[in-house]
Design an enzyme around this catalytic site. Structure first.
Site, mmCIF file in Angstrom:
data_model
loop_
_atom_site.group_PDB
_atom_site.id
_atom_site.type_symbol
_atom_site.label_atom_id
_atom_site.label_comp_id
_atom_site.label_asym_id
_atom_site.label_seq_id
_atom_site.Cartn_x
_atom_site.Cartn_y
_atom_site.Cartn_z
ATOM 1 N N LEU A 144 -37.770 -36.312 -49.336
ATOM 2 C CA LEU A 144 -38.660 -36.699 -48.339
ATOM 3 C C LEU A 144 -37.620 -38.103 -47.918
ATOM 4 O O LEU A 144 -38.149 -38.999 -47.047
ATOM 5 C CB LEU A 144 -39.349 -38.299 -49.946
ATOM 6 C CG LEU A 144 -40.342 -37.652 -50.362
ATOM 7 C CD1 LEU A 144 -40.843 -39.173 -51.572
ATOM 8 C CD2 LEU A 144 -41.440 -36.833 -49.958
ATOM 9 N N ASN A 188 -46.439 -40.231 -54.646
ATOM 10 C CA ASN A 188 -46.056 -38.501 -54.455
ATOM 11 C C ASN A 188 -46.235 -38.153 -55.420
ATOM 12 O O ASN A 188 -47.181 -36.615 -54.805
ATOM 13 C CB ASN A 188 -44.666 -38.770 -55.252
ATOM 14 C CG ASN A 188 -43.624 -40.040 -54.066
ATOM 15 O OD1 ASN A 188 -44.394 -40.132 -52.880
ATOM 16 N ND2 ASN A 188 -42.474 -40.129 -53.981
ATOM 17 N N PRO A 207 -45.471 -26.940 -63.375
ATOM 18 C CA PRO A 207 -46.444 -27.668 -62.270
ATOM 19 C C PRO A 207 -45.678 -28.265 -60.659
ATOM 20 O O PRO A 207 -44.536 -27.553 -60.084
ATOM 21 C CB PRO A 207 -45.027 -29.447 -63.058
ATOM 22 C CG PRO A 207 -44.592 -28.469 -64.103
ATOM 23 C CD PRO A 207 -44.266 -27.234 -64.445
ATOM 24 N N ASP A 233 -36.188 -33.558 -63.908
ATOM 25 C CA ASP A 233 -34.720 -32.717 -62.219
ATOM 26 C C ASP A 233 -33.633 -33.343 -63.325
ATOM 27 O O ASP A 233 -33.245 -34.557 -62.426
ATOM 28 C CB ASP A 233 -34.586 -32.634 -61.067
ATOM 29 C CG ASP A 233 -34.056 -31.205 -60.680
ATOM 30 O OD1 ASP A 233 -33.220 -30.330 -60.582
ATOM 31 O OD2 ASP A 233 -33.449 -32.207 -59.893
ATOM 32 N N TYR A 270 -25.302 -36.418 -63.164
ATOM 33 C CA TYR A 270 -26.385 -37.624 -62.709
ATOM 34 C C TYR A 270 -25.998 -38.339 -63.948
ATOM 35 O O TYR A 270 -26.232 -39.457 -63.951
ATOM 36 C CB TYR A 270 -28.219 -37.360 -63.534
ATOM 37 C CG TYR A 270 -28.159 -36.191 -61.749
ATOM 38 C CD1 TYR A 270 -27.101 -36.377 -60.622
ATOM 39 C CD2 TYR A 270 -29.335 -35.464 -61.694
ATOM 40 C CE1 TYR A 270 -28.008 -35.403 -59.916
ATOM 41 C CE2 TYR A 270 -30.462 -34.735 -60.709
ATOM 42 C CZ TYR A 270 -29.109 -34.216 -59.864
ATOM 43 O OH TYR A 270 -29.416 -33.207 -59.607
HETATM 44 N N1 LIG Z 1 -29.417 -30.027 -56.452
HETATM 45 C C1 LIG Z 1 -28.820 -30.524 -56.004
HETATM 46 O O1 LIG Z 1 -27.184 -30.582 -55.093
HETATM 47 C C2 LIG Z 1 -29.632 -32.129 -55.368
HETATM 48 C C3 LIG Z 1 -29.534 -32.563 -54.387
HETATM 49 C C4 LIG Z 1 -30.246 -34.058 -54.770
HETATM 50 C C5 LIG Z 1 -30.427 -34.864 -54.955
HETATM 51 N N2 LIG Z 1 -31.647 -32.993 -56.192
HETATM 52 C C6 LIG Z 1 -32.726 -33.706 -57.206
HETATM 53 O O2 LIG Z 1 -33.956 -34.002 -55.957
HETATM 54 C C7 LIG Z 1 -33.636 -35.417 -56.461
HETATM 55 C C8 LIG Z 1 -34.784 -36.239 -55.052
HETATM 56 O O3 LIG Z 1 -33.891 -36.243 -53.912
HETATM 57 P P1 LIG Z 1 -33.218 -38.170 -53.427
HETATM 58 O O4 LIG Z 1 -33.093 -38.816 -54.393
HETATM 59 O O5 LIG Z 1 -32.255 -37.342 -52.978
HETATM 60 O O6 LIG Z 1 -34.577 -37.717 -52.927
HETATM 61 P P2 LIG Z 1 -36.049 -37.933 -51.852
HETATM 62 O O7 LIG Z 1 -36.913 -37.996 -53.429
HETATM 63 O O8 LIG Z 1 -35.798 -36.981 -50.554
HETATM 64 O O9 LIG Z 1 -36.007 -38.984 -51.805
HETATM 65 C C9 LIG Z 1 -35.699 -40.616 -52.507
HETATM 66 C C10 LIG Z 1 -36.139 -41.306 -51.115
HETATM 67 O O10 LIG Z 1 -37.606 -41.534 -50.845
HETATM 68 C C11 LIG Z 1 -37.881 -42.821 -50.730
HETATM 69 N N3 LIG Z 1 -39.324 -42.768 -51.753
HETATM 70 C C12 LIG Z 1 -39.494 -41.953 -52.606
HETATM 71 N N4 LIG Z 1 -41.323 -41.746 -52.367
HETATM 72 C C13 LIG Z 1 -41.551 -42.511 -51.278
HETATM 73 C C14 LIG Z 1 -42.734 -43.450 -51.052
HETATM 74 N N5 LIG Z 1 -43.948 -42.825 -51.280
HETATM 75 N N6 LIG Z 1 -42.961 -44.008 -50.182
HETATM 76 C C15 LIG Z 1 -41.981 -43.697 -49.525
HETATM 77 N N7 LIG Z 1 -40.723 -43.949 -49.576
HETATM 78 C C16 LIG Z 1 -40.688 -42.941 -50.723
HETATM 79 C C17 LIG Z 1 -37.809 -43.232 -52.218
HETATM 80 O O11 LIG Z 1 -37.427 -45.443 -52.090
HETATM 81 P P3 LIG Z 1 -38.248 -46.344 -53.528
HETATM 82 O O12 LIG Z 1 -37.369 -45.812 -54.626
HETATM 83 O O13 LIG Z 1 -38.738 -47.405 -52.976
HETATM 84 O O14 LIG Z 1 -39.216 -45.439 -53.429
HETATM 85 C C18 LIG Z 1 -35.867 -42.886 -52.045
HETATM 86 O O15 LIG Z 1 -35.240 -43.860 -50.860
HETATM 87 C C19 LIG Z 1 -32.765 -35.944 -56.929
HETATM 88 O O16 LIG Z 1 -33.359 -37.074 -58.181
HETATM 89 C C20 LIG Z 1 -32.219 -35.171 -57.777
HETATM 90 O O17 LIG Z 1 -33.140 -34.568 -59.132
HETATM 91 C C21 LIG Z 1 -30.774 -32.419 -56.110
#
Ligand SMILES: NC(=O)c1ccc[n+]([C@@H]2O[C@H](COP(=O)([O-])OP(=O)(O)OC[C@H]3O[C@@H](n4cnc5c(N)ncnc54)[C@H](OP(=O)(O)O)[C@@H]3O)[C@@H](O)[C@H]2O)c1
Length: 659
Positions: free
Chosen positions: A583, A633, A373, A406, A411
């Site tokens: 993001l 998103n 997707p 993911d 987690y």
């Molecule tokens: N493999 C790895 O080592 C690793 C490491 C880090 C992350 N990850 C994966 O990547 C995923 C995402 O990473 P992440 O949660 O760190 O960061 P992210 O998705 O880059 O960002 C999340 C942040 O962005 C905000 N946000 C999201 N959509 C938005 C929108 N449309 N407008 C304004 N703000 C928005 C969220 O706030 P709101 O809640 O207010 O929307 C939150 O503060 C994780 O859940 C995980 O599955 C993997």
């Protein structure tokens, strides 16, 4: 045949169509001439004249409601395939005869509406197909045509037939395409309500309500009205309720792709918009005749659309009988063919083509890349150094139509995701793409970690199992249900340190760990393997020795840190790249360049960043706890940035980016 208002809508698609319009006939020859002249066609004052003069194989019947059957009959008799506007006929027997004539003469017969083929309706069908609603038992369908004397410049034909043969055909055609035949009309009632000040009255009753029982599906209450204005709150909406969830379609007849049109609610949850996450074009009126013509060119003479249209006529006649004599009334006629729905809502032809470098690797490697997707949902519970509960957001993301999730043992919430997937209102996991990851402390216990994740997620196999990091740390025991332990214990278990306070590493090579991962694939526990947070050098090390190549590489990637070399290297080898943390880089969403591009597309900066990643073939997996952001998103994935916009964003890359 017929050069009224709707004919101009069909003709609007001609410049881009493989069809040529050679003749236009209308009893009002002036009207025929005006449409013919603007389309370089000949004008005729009658169908017979046109059939005599033109050998064209397809007649598009755009006459008034009451004339459809006669025109179709004459065109079929003249050995022409026919596409007709709705309704096919005004009597059940007549409709059945037309289908029979076409079939026995080897001619194609198809009818409007074609809205079940429109993008939003097809997207809705993909939700119906993935089993999330359970048995659908109840529906409400509206066809509020409104006061035709107010909005149509030639309302006589509408007034003659009433709202069933006009507006109701839209929801009925869609429902029959989705659920198959209506068995009987349980109840029906009709009213002769009309404003006294109106000079012209409908000949048929102006408002009809009926309860329809589908042979294999729901009982649907239908309201079709010339009285209820077409600007009423419920216009052409359809709401379906299943044991486990509900679907709301704002306009069953719409051919475009407005974001809020489709909404979905899992059991016990609020409706959330379910936008289409890939680019789509609205379909044109001419798509119906084009489809029929293409089938004829392939040597087919399809009548399935005609059969469905005939069944709709049968339903309407039965409603009329039930309203006049009381129900229940069986619906007669042959069983119409149902339209097949896709199980996943995205198909390979909608997948983003991964972009490889010019001198890239062998094409068959790229072709073998996973069809993912366009966007996924991140299930980690980390937010600015805090733990947050993601389960409600994951449920919202499921309802909105995310199909990639993911996850990871780190987690700590996989048992809750498993509960959610098993709960009413969740789609069948086979319609999703699920990932999990082994944590750094478990590189020597990869099998136990994977088995634990599978048990908690309630799965026999995971779509992709990944190494969370290339680093190996000291084993600390199982991490199952990590989130349920006190935070200090979680930290100690997941982040063991040595006496100096540095990570307590163990001597274990990446190749050794990868070999254990391959064992999971051999056992059928992981359908594909992946690796996260690797450098290009580490990736080369793994792939050089690997018996089973990584199918996915997940790294942090966003405009500040796009990692173009890694992405290109992967794409050349058919490895998909997932962008984690897409993001949340500080300041990214308020970068003026991003804000400007977002404003030009009418989307949020976050959605523009999603679109940037999707456009380069990378799958972003943002997380959010805000339902509006979750939808935003997903909708962002449908946008494509121009090369100039992509180039502007490239200027944001910062080689020293770190966090
Ligand atoms: N493999 C790895 O080592 C690793 C490491 C880090 C992350 N990850 C994966 O990547 C995923 C995402 O990473 P992440 O949660 O760190 O960061 P992210 O998705 O880059 O960002 C999340 C942040 O962005 C905000 N946000 C999201 N959509 C938005 C929108 N449309 N407008 C304004 N703000 C928005 C969220 O706030 P709101 O809640 O207010 O929307 C939150 O503060 C994780 O859940 C995980 O599955 C993997």
């Amino acid at each position: 045949m017929g050069a009224g208002a709707v004919a101009t809508r069909y003709a609007a698609g001609l410049p881009d169509s493989p069809l040529d319009l050679v003749g236009v006939a209308d009893l009002d020859v002036g009207r025929a001439e005006s449409l013919a002249t603007s389309n370089d066609a000949a004008a005729y004052g009658s169908l017979d004249e046109m059939l005599e003069a033109e050998p064209a194989p397809l007649v598009v019947n755009l006459t008034s409601h009451g004339a459809h059957a006669g025109v179709t009959e004459r065109a079929l008799a003249a050995d022409r395939h026919v596409f007709t506007e709705k309704p096919l006929a005004l009597e059940t027997e007549r409709a059945a005869e037309l289908v029979q004539t076409a079939a026995s003469s080897g001619l194609g017969l198809a009818a409007a509406p074609i809205s079940h083929r429109a993008p939003t309706q097809r997207h809705a069908a993909s939700f119906l197909a993935d089993g999330r609603f359970g048995q659908i038992r109840l529906g409400y369908a509206y066809a509020h045509v409104g006061r035709v004397t107010e909005w149509h410049d030639d309302p006589d034909s509408f007034l003659a037939v009433g709202p069933l043969y006009d507006g109701a055909v839209y929801p009925l055609s869609l429902l029959v395409a989705w659920f198959g035949p209506v068995k009987r009309i349980r109840t029906a009632d009709s009213l002769d309500v009309w404003p006294e000040r109106e000079p012209r009255d409908p000949e048929a009753d102006s408002h009809v309500e009926a309860t329809l029982e589908f042979a294999r599906g729901p009982v649907v209450r239908l309201a079709a009205s010339f009285y209820a204005p077409h600007r009423s709150r419920e216009f052409y909406s359809l709401e379906l309720h299943g044991d486990d969830g509900s679907l709301y379609l704002g306009d069953v007849g719409a051919l475009d792709t407005a974001v809020e049109r489709l909404q979905v609610a899992g059991s016990g949850r609020d409706y959330v918009p379910a936008p289409i996450p890939y680019p789509t074009d609205p379909i044109e009126y001419l798509a119906g005749p084009e489809r029929l013509a293409a089938a004829v060119e392939r040597g087919e003479s399809p009548t399935h659309s005609g059969k469905r249209a005939a069944h709709v006529v049968g339903i309407i006649s039965a409603i009329e009988r039930a309203a006049a004599d009381g129900g229940p009334v069986p619906v007669e006629g042959s069983e119409p063919p149902a339209v097949s729905t896709t199980a996943t809502g995205w198909t390979p032809d909608q997948a983003v083509e991964i972009r490889a470098s010019d001198g890239g690797g062998p094409g068959d490697l790229r072709a073998a890349a996973l069809d993912l997707p366009p966007i996924g949902f991140g299930c980690s519970r980390y937010r600015d150094g805090e733990y947050v509960d993601r389960i409600e957001s994951i449920a919202t993301a499921l309802d909105a139509g995310y199909r990639l999730f993911d996850s990871a043992e780190l987690y700590g919430n996989e048992h809750r995701i498993g509960d959610l997937l098993a709960a009413p209102g969740s789609p069948d996991p086979s319609s999703l793409f699920l990932t999990s990851k082994v944590w750094n402390t478990n590189h020597g216990h990869v099998a136990a970690a994977c088995e634990g994740s599978l048990a908690q997620l309630g799965l026999d196999a995971i779509d992709c199992y990944m190494l969370h990091w290339p680093d190996s740390w000291e084993y600390q025991g199982s991490l199952e249900r990590l989130a349920e332990r006190p935070p200090a214990e979680q930290e100690a278990l997941a982040f063991p340190t040595d006496e100096a306070g540095d990570p307590a590493t163990v001597d274990q090579t990446l190749e050794e760990t990868w070999a254990r991962m391959e064992g999971l694939h051999d056992r059928g526990l992981a359908r594909s393997l992946g690796v996260c947070n690797v450098s290009l050098d580490q990736l080369r090390t793994i792939t050089a020795e690997a018996r089973i190549q990584p199918a996915i590489v997940q790294v942090e990637s966003h405009p500040y840190d796009p990692k173009p070399d890694l992405v290109e290297w992967c794409h050349d080898r058919g490895i998909r790249v997932m962008a984690h943390s897409p993001l949340s880089a500080p300041g990214l969403r308020s970068e003026p360049i991003i804000e400007e591009i977002a404003a030009d597309h009418g989307i949020s900066p976050a959605a523009a960043i999603v679109a940037w990643n999707v456009g380069r073939g990378v799958v972003p997996i943002p997380s959010s706890n805000d339902p509006e952001h979750i939808v935003d998103n997903l909708a962002g994935a449908a946008h494509r940035l121009s090369p100039a916009e992509t180039e502007r964003i490239a200027a944001l890359a910062d080689p020293s980016f770190e966090r």
